[in-house]
Design a protein around this motif. Structure first.
Motif: not given
Length: 381
Positions: A49-50, A92-99
């Motif tokens: 997931r780039p 990274c923070i944004s992606y991990l919070l959404k997924h």
């Protein structure tokens, strides 16, 4: 099925980096057991997931400009690492919070670990960390990572495990060495044509005088062997320095520096007769394992980590004594290794074995994140 997310923003961008390639191979192996995603810098598999960020490669390229290089090093002690960490933090923070995931598995050291710690504080997601830097820089990186208290730490060898048990006795950990694919890294197959005279000695290392690789020791030792040639595989800001040193001590006909894609490395190893890396510390030791898997005996620094990795598939010695180092290279060239083929030793570190133990470590971390320290040795010391 549990979902795990690995982090390495240089994966898919830097194909010369050990930790980047390790992250990709680990994600590919774990994808057989879990739902896996790898936060990467570019596409490197169906699981990747780039995310946008400034990678270490970008900063290294900037450093080619002297003025910019001075400014970067004035602001940061390790600019390529610091800038990568800073620019991928929010994505990274944004992606991990959404997924949301059941486990976060950073592979890029403190930067990814700090991101994972923030998510753990918000969601309680456990963290599994592979320690790639081990005891480098007087264990500075390792001690820094331990301050964030990953739920489980993976270390590559017993020497690092002993240090962790002393420094952080309550840190849960497992010993799992790095893996290689024995069907890819094998003595059988095509070899790169280098044009160098035989026997050829191979060294794989970053071309940086400030690194722990100590390439100049290999150049000086091979220069004592009039029949041998030296191939250095790597890239870095001090390439010109090492090229001039090698040309002066060995001559252009016995010395080369080349850069190859990681996919070509099995062919590179097969082009040589022995492998050497006189590094101060072993870090992951992956190059030693890859070389042995391709049938090369190894000559390396004498310490407990190298003895653990190399076993009876090479020679460890005092590489700072050039006479002893050169003599060890000569002995390795003359010895008959057919009775104890190095590739047999390398099978201790096959991904098939390594992945099974990572599978166990993942489950331990998700189901028992606070379990007391356990050692997991998959290879004899």
């Amino acid at each position: 099925m549990y979902k795990i997310i690995l982090i390495h923003p240089s994966a898919g961008v830097n194909w010369q980096g050990n930790s980047e390639n390790f992250a990709i191979e680990l994600a590919r192996c774990l994808d057989n057991y879990f739902e896996v995603e790898l936060i990467s810098g570019a596409e490197c598999g169906s699981f990747s997931r780039p995310i946008p960020s400034i990678t270490r490669n970008d900063v290294i390229n900037w450093a080619c400009y002297p003025l910019l290089n001075r400014l970067l090093h004035r602001w940061f002690p390790d600019p390529e690492i610091a800038i990568e960490h800073l620019t991928n933090f929010l994505p990274c923070i944004s992606y991990l919070l959404k997924h949301p995931a059941d486990l976060i598995f950073p592979q890029n050291g403190y930067g990814g670990l700090f991101v994972a710690s923030c998510i753990r504080a918000i969601r309680g997601t456990p963290i599994l960390l592979t320690e790639h830097n081990s005891l480098s820089k007087q264990s500075e990186y390792l001690r820094h990572n331990l301050t964030l208290k990953p739920d489980r730490l993976i270390v590559p060898n017993p020497a690092v495990a002993r240090y962790v048990e002393h420094f952080a006795p309550h840190q849960p950990l497992s010993i799992i060495p790095h893996g290689i694919n024995p069907t890819e890294f094998t003595p059988v197959g095509k070899a790169i044509v280098t044009g160098l005279p035989k026997p050829t000695i191979l060294c794989v290392a970053p071309l940086q005088r400030a690194s722990n690789s100590r390439i100049e020791l290999a150049i000086r030792a091979v220069a004592r062997l009039p029949q041998a040639s030296l191939l250095i595989c790597g890239e870095g800001e001090d390439r010109d320095y090492f090229q001039k040193l090698g040309d002066r001590l060995l001559g252009q006909d016995r010395f080369q520096i080349n850069t190859f894609a990681y996919a070509q490395m099995p062919q590179v190893y097969r082009s040589a007769d022995i492998f050497t890396l006189p590094s101060l510390e072993a870090f992951r030791g992956l190059a030693y394992i890859e070389a042995m898997a391709c049938g090369l005996p190894v000559v390396a620094t004498d310490d407990s980590v190298r003895r653990y990795l190399i076993g009876n598939s090479g020679i460890t010695c005092n590489v700072t004594d050039i006479d002893i180092y050169a003599e060890s290279l000569q002995i390795a060239l003359e010895q008959n290794w057919l009775k104890q083929p190095p590739q047999h030793n390398a099978l201790r570190f096959s991904w098939q074995e390594v992945a099974l133990h990572y599978h166990k470590a993942v489950l331990q971390t998700i189901l028992q994140p606070n379990q007391e320290s356990k050692f997991m040795e998959i290879a004899d010391s």
